[in-house]
Design a protein around this motif. Structure first.
Motif, mmCIF file in Angstrom:
data_model
loop_
_atom_site.group_PDB
_atom_site.id
_atom_site.type_symbol
_atom_site.label_atom_id
_atom_site.label_comp_id
_atom_site.label_asym_id
_atom_site.label_seq_id
_atom_site.Cartn_x
_atom_site.Cartn_y
_atom_site.Cartn_z
ATOM 1 N N UNK A 144 8.008 -3.151 -5.138
ATOM 2 C CA UNK A 144 6.759 -2.570 -5.602
ATOM 3 C C UNK A 144 5.624 -3.526 -5.266
ATOM 4 N N UNK A 145 4.493 -2.973 -4.827
ATOM 5 C CA UNK A 145 3.314 -3.762 -4.476
ATOM 6 C C UNK A 145 2.116 -3.234 -5.245
ATOM 7 N N UNK A 146 1.263 -4.138 -5.696
ATOM 8 C CA UNK A 146 0.135 -3.723 -6.525
ATOM 9 C C UNK A 146 -0.873 -2.889 -5.734
ATOM 10 N N UNK A 147 -1.512 -1.984 -6.428
ATOM 11 C CA UNK A 147 -2.420 -1.037 -5.782
ATOM 12 C C UNK A 147 -3.849 -1.561 -5.670
ATOM 13 N N UNK A 148 -4.089 -2.785 -6.138
ATOM 14 C CA UNK A 148 -5.398 -3.413 -5.912
ATOM 15 C C UNK A 148 -5.440 -3.991 -4.493
ATOM 16 N N UNK A 149 -4.368 -4.680 -4.130
ATOM 17 C CA UNK A 149 -4.290 -5.249 -2.783
ATOM 18 C C UNK A 149 -3.953 -4.179 -1.745
ATOM 19 N N UNK A 150 -3.174 -3.196 -2.151
ATOM 20 C CA UNK A 150 -2.714 -2.180 -1.204
ATOM 21 C C UNK A 150 -2.830 -0.792 -1.838
ATOM 22 N N UNK A 151 -4.025 -0.216 -1.853
ATOM 23 C CA UNK A 151 -4.209 1.111 -2.478
ATOM 24 C C UNK A 151 -3.283 2.154 -1.871
ATOM 25 N N UNK A 152 -2.773 3.008 -2.741
ATOM 26 C CA UNK A 152 -1.923 4.094 -2.289
ATOM 27 C C UNK A 152 -0.462 3.742 -2.138
ATOM 28 N N UNK A 153 -0.079 2.489 -2.418
ATOM 29 C CA UNK A 153 1.328 2.121 -2.280
ATOM 30 C C UNK A 153 2.158 2.949 -3.252
#
Length: 257
Positions: A144-153
């Motif tokens: 899981x990757x945060x959606x602040x750094x990578x929106x839409x993940x």
């Protein structure tokens, strides 16, 4: 005692990639991980690992344009064939490099109404990867990757990862748990590790905010490392951070025995 691996895609970037193996060894690491090894000849990678007596713990399946701001690969419906070719490429490297784990990055959906279709595609591709890597004795992980750094993940919490595991019921599939990303999403990482360490195949860390070395942000790494050490998790802990200053000066957290 925790087993730490140096992520050579982010650490020791003061020198070219092939020279980073020697630096990692010189500073006490016995294992490394690389995000995407495919720019280098696989036999050359094998030889430099042997020369420096290092284990390659993990690398990723190619993610296409994910790091350049695109959707990526593993969840995109019209890229299924490309994903399968990327798995074949990973197998070719794994045959020689013998990693313990291969990570499949879920990637992202940039159009909200297509989310379920993208999530279904990811699950199908993940099963394909698990079944391809299992005969080699390699565990498949996804993160899981945060959606602040990578929106839409499409996978951006521990609960999302657990939901995928529960849905797919693949015994060779595990979570890759990233301390930085999940802290960024407001998750209680210590509690999650205590509760689900048996389902975690790999752990990575960086401080938060900033994604730099321990001591530059708000995470209590003494507590986090103690939590991991006292859990049932027995895998590697990957240092995947962007050093502030020289990498060597960022290693105050690391005390190899």
């Amino acid at each position: 005692m925790l087993k730490f691996a140096a992520n050579l895609s982010l650490l020791f970037t003061e020198v070219p990639l092939l020279e980073r193996f020697k630096m990692a060894k010189q500073h006490g690491f016995t294992a490394v991980e690389i995000q995407f090894p495919y720019s280098l000849n696989v036999q050359l990678l094998h030889d430099v690992l042997e020369e420096n007596e290092l284990k390659l713990v993990l690398f990723n399946v190619d993610a296409d344009d994910l790091l350049q701001g695109g959707e990526g690969l593993a969840c995109v419906p019209d890229k299924r064939q490309q994903f399968q070719h990327a798995v074949d490429q990973a197998i070719a490297y794994a045959d020689i490099l013998k990693p313990e784990l291969i990570n499949v990055l879920p990637s992202r959906c940039l159009t909200a109404q297509h989310h379920q279709e993208y999530l279904n595609t990811f699950k199908e591709n993940l099963i394909f990867a698990v079944q391809a890597f299992a005969p080699l004795g390699i565990k498949t992980v996804f993160e899981a990757i945060n959606t602040y750094d990578m929106p839409g993940f499409i996978i951006h919490s521990g609960e999302h990862m657990r939901g995928v595991l529960d849905a797919l019921k693949q015994p060779n599939l595990f979570m890759q748990y990233d301390i930085y990303h999940m802290t960024r999403m407001g998750e209680d990482v210590n509690r999650f590790i205590v509760d689900y360490s048996d389902k975690i195949g790999h752990i990575q860390f960086a401080d938060c905010p900033g994604r730099n070395q321990p001591g530059t942000g708000d995470i209590d790494f003494e507590r986090v490392f103690a939590t991991i050490a006292t859990s049932v998790y027995s895998g590697w802990v990957g240092a995947e951070y962007n050093p502030v200053g020289a990498t060597v000066d960022s290693l105050q957290w690391f005390n190899p025995k």
